[in-house]
Scaffold this motif. Structure first.
Motif, short mmCIF file in Angstrom:
data_model
loop_
_atom_site.label_atom_id
_atom_site.label_comp_id
_atom_site.label_asym_id
_atom_site.label_seq_id
_atom_site.Cartn_x
_atom_site.Cartn_y
_atom_site.Cartn_z
N HIS A 620 18.45 -10.49 14.33
CA HIS A 620 19.41 -9.43 14.02
C HIS A 620 19.04 -8.09 14.66
CE1 HIS A 620 21.35 -12.14 11.27
NE2 HIS A 620 20.24 -12.30 10.57
N VAL A 621 17.76 -7.91 15.02
CA VAL A 621 17.36 -6.61 15.60
C VAL A 621 17.36 -6.63 17.12
CG1 VAL A 621 16.02 -5.98 13.58
CG2 VAL A 621 14.89 -7.19 15.47
N GLY A 622 17.50 -7.82 17.71
CA GLY A 622 17.55 -7.91 19.16
C GLY A 622 16.17 -7.82 19.80
N THR A 623 16.16 -7.51 21.10
CA THR A 623 14.90 -7.42 21.84
C THR A 623 14.22 -6.09 21.50
OG1 THR A 623 15.79 -8.74 23.64
CG2 THR A 623 13.83 -7.43 24.11
N ILE A 624 12.97 -6.18 21.02
CA ILE A 624 12.29 -4.98 20.54
C ILE A 624 10.95 -4.74 21.22
CG2 ILE A 624 13.38 -5.08 18.25
CD1 ILE A 624 10.68 -6.28 17.26
N TYR A 625 10.51 -5.65 22.09
CA TYR A 625 9.13 -5.51 22.60
C TYR A 625 8.96 -6.34 23.86
CZ TYR A 625 3.96 -5.46 22.33
OH TYR A 625 2.61 -5.29 22.58
N ASN A 626 8.18 -5.78 24.79
CA ASN A 626 7.76 -6.51 26.00
C ASN A 626 6.24 -6.44 26.09
OD1 ASN A 626 10.30 -7.23 27.74
ND2 ASN A 626 10.66 -5.16 26.93
N GLY A 627 5.60 -7.54 26.39
CA GLY A 627 4.14 -7.54 26.45
C GLY A 627 3.61 -8.64 27.30
N ASP A 628 2.27 -8.79 27.32
CA ASP A 628 1.64 -9.89 28.05
C ASP A 628 0.43 -10.35 27.28
OD1 ASP A 628 -0.82 -8.44 28.92
OD2 ASP A 628 0.64 -7.26 30.08
N ILE A 629 -0.15 -11.48 27.69
CA ILE A 629 -1.20 -12.14 26.91
C ILE A 629 -2.54 -11.42 26.97
CG2 ILE A 629 -0.08 -14.38 27.18
CD1 ILE A 629 -2.16 -15.09 29.30
N THR A 630 -2.64 -10.36 27.72
CA THR A 630 -3.91 -9.62 27.79
C THR A 630 -4.04 -8.60 26.66
OG1 THR A 630 -2.98 -7.95 29.27
CG2 THR A 630 -3.97 -9.92 30.29
N SER A 631 -2.96 -8.39 25.89
CA SER A 631 -3.00 -7.40 24.80
C SER A 631 -2.41 -8.01 23.53
CB SER A 631 -2.19 -6.15 25.17
OG SER A 631 -2.69 -5.56 26.36
N ASP A 632 -2.82 -7.46 22.40
CA ASP A 632 -2.23 -7.88 21.14
C ASP A 632 -0.74 -7.57 21.13
OD1 ASP A 632 -4.77 -8.56 20.28
OD2 ASP A 632 -5.09 -6.68 19.18
N CYS A 633 0.02 -8.48 20.52
CA CYS A 633 1.47 -8.28 20.38
C CYS A 633 1.71 -7.52 19.07
CB CYS A 633 2.18 -9.63 20.37
SG CYS A 633 3.96 -9.51 20.10
N THR A 634 2.10 -6.24 19.17
CA THR A 634 2.26 -5.39 17.98
C THR A 634 3.57 -4.62 18.03
OG1 THR A 634 1.03 -3.62 19.06
CG2 THR A 634 -0.22 -5.12 17.63
N PRO A 635 4.73 -5.29 17.88
CA PRO A 635 6.00 -4.56 17.86
C PRO A 635 6.08 -3.67 16.61
CG PRO A 635 6.33 -6.86 17.27
CD PRO A 635 4.91 -6.75 17.73
N ILE A 636 6.46 -2.41 16.82
CA ILE A 636 6.44 -1.42 15.74
C ILE A 636 7.81 -1.33 15.07
CG2 ILE A 636 6.11 1.01 15.17
CD1 ILE A 636 3.54 -0.46 15.83
N ASN A 637 7.77 -1.37 13.75
CA ASN A 637 8.96 -1.11 12.95
C ASN A 637 9.07 0.40 12.76
OD1 ASN A 637 10.92 -0.76 10.97
ND2 ASN A 637 10.12 -2.37 9.61
N ALA A 638 9.92 1.04 13.57
CA ALA A 638 10.02 2.49 13.54
C ALA A 638 10.52 3.01 12.20
CB ALA A 638 10.94 2.96 14.66
N ASN A 639 11.32 2.20 11.51
CA ASN A 639 11.85 2.64 10.21
C ASN A 639 10.77 2.72 9.14
OD1 ASN A 639 14.60 2.88 10.99
ND2 ASN A 639 14.78 0.65 10.93
N ALA A 640 9.72 1.88 9.30
CA ALA A 640 8.67 1.84 8.30
C ALA A 640 7.36 2.44 8.78
CB ALA A 640 8.42 0.39 7.85
N GLY A 641 7.27 2.74 10.09
CA GLY A 641 6.04 3.30 10.64
C GLY A 641 4.89 2.32 10.60
N SER A 642 5.18 1.04 10.76
CA SER A 642 4.17 -0.01 10.68
C SER A 642 4.65 -1.19 11.52
CB SER A 642 3.99 -0.44 9.21
OG SER A 642 2.99 -1.42 9.08
N PRO A 643 3.73 -2.05 12.05
CA PRO A 643 4.17 -3.18 12.87
C PRO A 643 5.03 -4.18 12.10
CG PRO A 643 1.82 -2.77 13.17
CD PRO A 643 2.26 -1.95 11.99
N PHE A 644 6.01 -4.77 12.80
CA PHE A 644 6.74 -5.90 12.22
C PHE A 644 5.77 -7.04 11.94
CE2 PHE A 644 10.33 -3.96 14.66
CZ PHE A 644 11.21 -3.80 13.60
#
Length: 700
Positions: A620-644
């Motif tokens: 429901h929120v669509g595409t929210i993050y782009n990353g690669d396997i060299t870094s932790d995947c940490t998409p941020i929930n801007a409404n809550a100020g914390s990662p999804f």
């Protein structure tokens, strides 16, 4: 988990715009703060009405995934203004991304459930299984009331029968009722009445028909009436079996075998439609028609004067017959009196404080009584009640003349107020806008509040309040709570009921209000009028005025993942459980990390565009993050100020092939609820009006 970790968060947008609502934010509703959810009620609102619908998020606000079990919310305090109503709205289809226009559509669905608050109108004693409430329905939409006073009405249940009622303490099928004053010389001297439940389960949840069942298989032995109900019929526990009978104090039977002269006394009259005789030469038994005529083959063959008992023969009459033919007449000895009466008002829409009862004793002394807002009826020699559906029950301390009883009441017509320009379209609200706020097999919260006001409080001061309270709080002059996790401002000893004021009190200003709450949850077994039948007794008594709130059960609140899997080909299908990818994502050693603050209810896909690069898309929120396997995947929930969520880089290993995907679902430690407020047109002297939303659960 602390009390302060339970918060109610606001959505992205409050207000009445079509796009109001949306996902949870990190903005918590401040307890006691005015107009923090609904806007203030203006003079315009009071003049033309207002209706508001908002979405809120009861949530566990912790940085970890601590679980709150069996979370539930309820309206703990209703506005004092009778023109203002607040209700909780439960829909299984409400989602985090639902907007106001979606919520209005949901409110017309058959799955919707409304939760509100009422008050006890009779004290609850320990061991009882009923809660008598002021009302079990509430107005959802703003209404205008039109009042018409009805005067001098007579109860529609005037009857020549007295009654005895027997309570069922199980499934009552057989009865033995002693009736010392039953009229034994007249066959039509009794009948039964009881409620018969129809349905598949023969349980209290089935609907019922109230049947009048004429006893034709009962026996009268001396003064005892005995018998059994028809097969499949029984009276449920807590219901009553009513035996209506003719009393020998009020009636006698004159058999024509003793002669045709009825020999009426000075206060006696003949009861219409009870006189039986035959035309001479005929075997047909003829009963008077209620206006003094005996008709045979279309002709009047005799007449009777009910007041004198004189029978005028037009054709020869035969007064002799067999015992079973019961030729004779039922004689009323004196004007009928009663000591109890139950009847229904002509309309279920009425003001409960408007009932006025009049009655006379046999000596001609007049009595009267009136009702209050809770439907309690009190007066000289008269007491009783009227429930929210218009059933009036009266008790008289002296016998009163049945035909002397009359009553007045105010009939109330409620008219829904049209929506003002730019307001929420109320045409989408349920028809009539008058909805049930309690439900069978649903929990209710019973609360008794005690409030004391204190101009000042100082460090070290000790006060004694209610012991063993389930909730204790102090609010200051601005309505702000003094509660803190470290008890900086006050502490409470549950065993003694002692409140000790702490140094933090210096940060607040009086006057202060100390509130203690005794509270219990109980399951509703059935709803009978404005009485809730509960499945088990409460553990303590509650006084008139205690609140009873329908409870919205949210379930367990905790951030969790489920349905983790890989797919060999991503086809924009979040429910796909097809062939797995060429490699795995190692969430066994490196599980997905969640926090109750940041996680939302969502199905996710991590889709690889190369063996190392990927993007994150939510259903429901669509595409929210782009990353690669060299870094932790940490998409941020801007409404809550914390990662999804957080997925450590180590879990990816060598990654997946282009077009392959890792899918999973997250559940949230919050759940959206809808809250309505309606303001009906009218004036009020109440300066501040508020609702209190209770939010509770159990820590695992």
């Amino acid at each position: 988990m602390l009390r302060s970790h339970l918060k109610i968060f606001k959505p992205q947008r409050l207000g009445s715009a079509p796009n109001a609502g949306g996902h949870r934010t990190n903005n918590a509703v401040v307890s006691g703060k005015l107009n923090d959810v609904f806007s203030s009620i203006s003079d315009v609102d009071h003049a033309r009405s207002a209706f508001d619908l908002v979405k809120l998020y009861p949530a566990v606000a912790t940085d970890d995934a601590t679980k709150l079990s069996k979370a539930h919310v309820f309206i703990a305090d209703q506005p004092e203004d009778p023109l203002v109503h607040t209700l909780l709205v439960e829909s299984p289809n409400l989602r985090d991304d639902s907007l106001l226009e979606d919520m209005l559509e949901l409110m017309t669905a058959s799955t919707i459930k409304y939760h509100g608050l009422s008050h006890l109108v009779a004290p609850y004693e320990q061991g009882e299984l009923t809660l008598k409430l002021k009302e079990v329905h509430r107005s959802l939409a703003p209404t205008v009331k039109r009042v018409e006073t009805k005067q001098g009405l007579r109860p529609a249940t005037e009857t020549i029968y007295k009654y005895k009622k027997v309570e069922s303490f199980g499934n009552l099928r057989e009865y033995n009722i002693d009736v010392p004053d039953i009229l034994q010389s007249y066959n039509a001297n009794r009948f039964l009445q009881y409620r018969f439940y129809r349905g598949n389960n023969n349980g209290p949840g089935d609907y019922y028909d109230k049947i009048t069942y004429t006893v034709n298989n009962s026996t009268l032995s001396g003064t005892t009436v005995s018998g059994s109900l028809p097969p499949g019929h029984f009276v449920f526990e807590g219901d009553f079996l009513w035996l209506y009978y003719l009393s020998n104090q009020d009636f006698r039977f004159h058999s024509f075998s003793d002669g045709p002269d009825l020999n009426l006394g000075s206060t006696e009259t003949v009861v219409p439609k009870t006189v039986r005789l035959k035309k001479q030469g005929s075997s047909q038994v003829i009963t008077d028609d209620g206006i003094g005529r005996f008709i045979h083959s279309g002709y009047v063959i005799a007449r009777i004067d009910y007041d004198t008992g004189v029978i005028t023969e037009i054709e020869p009459i035969d007064y002799q017959g067999t015992v079973s033919e019961e030729l004779g007449a039922l004689i009323q000895r004196k004007p009928l009196t009663l000591s109890e009466l139950q009847f229904s008002l002509p309309s279920s829409k009425f003001s409960r404080s408007s009932i006025y009862i009049r009655a006379k004793s046999e000596a001609g002394v007049e009595f009267s009584a009136s009702s209050d807002d809770n439907g309690n009826i009190t007066g000289t020699n008269i007491s009783g009640s009227v429930n929210s559906t218009g059933v009036v029950e009266l008790q008289f301390t002296v016998d009163v003349l049945q035909d002397s009883i009359s009553y007045d009441y105010d009939e109330v017509t409620e008219i829904n107020v049209p929506s003002p320009p730019g307001g929420i379209d109320r045409s989408k609200l349920p028809e009539g806008g008058y909805v049930p706020i309690f439900h069978e097999f649903n929990l209710v919260c019973v609360q008794e509040r005690n409030r004391t006001q204190h101009p000042t409080l100082s460090n070290g001061q000790e006060l004694t309040v209610t012991a063993n309270a389930n909730w204790v709080d102090i609010v200051d002059n601005d309505g702000l709570s003094l509660y803190s996790a470290n008890h900086d401002n006050y502490s409470y000893d549950e065993d003694t009921g002692k409140v000790t004021i702490k140094p933090g009190i210096a940060n607040f200003s009086g006057p202060f209000i100390i509130t203690t709450v005794l509270s219990e949850l109980v399951l509703v077994d059935a709803i009978d009028g404005d009485t809730l039948k509960i499945l088990s007794p409460l553990k303590r008594p509650y006084n008139v005025g205690a609140t009873v709130s329908s409870t919205y059960v949210l379930g367990d609140l905790q951030a969790l993942t489920k349905d983790e899997r890989t797919l060999s080909a991503w086809q924009n299908n979040f429910g796909d459980f097809g062939s797995p990818a060429s490699s795995a994502i190692n969430t066994t050693q490196y599980p997905i990390e969640l926090s109750n603050l940041g996680t939302i209810a969502q199905r996710w896909a991590i889709v690889f565009t190369s063996t190392t690069a990927f993007y994150v898309v939510g259903e429901h929120v669509g595409t929210i993050y782009n990353g690669d396997i060299t870094s932790d995947c940490t998409p941020i929930n801007a409404n809550a100020g914390s990662p999804f969520f957080v997925l450590r880089k180590e879990a990816f290993g060598a990654g997946l092939n282009p077009g392959e995907a890792f899918l999973f679902e997250t559940t949230t430690a919050s759940k959206p609820v809808m809250l309505t407020r309606s303001v009906s047109p009218g004036h009020t002297e109440i300066k501040y009006d508020k609702s209190t939303l209770g939010f509770r659960g159990s820590k695992d």
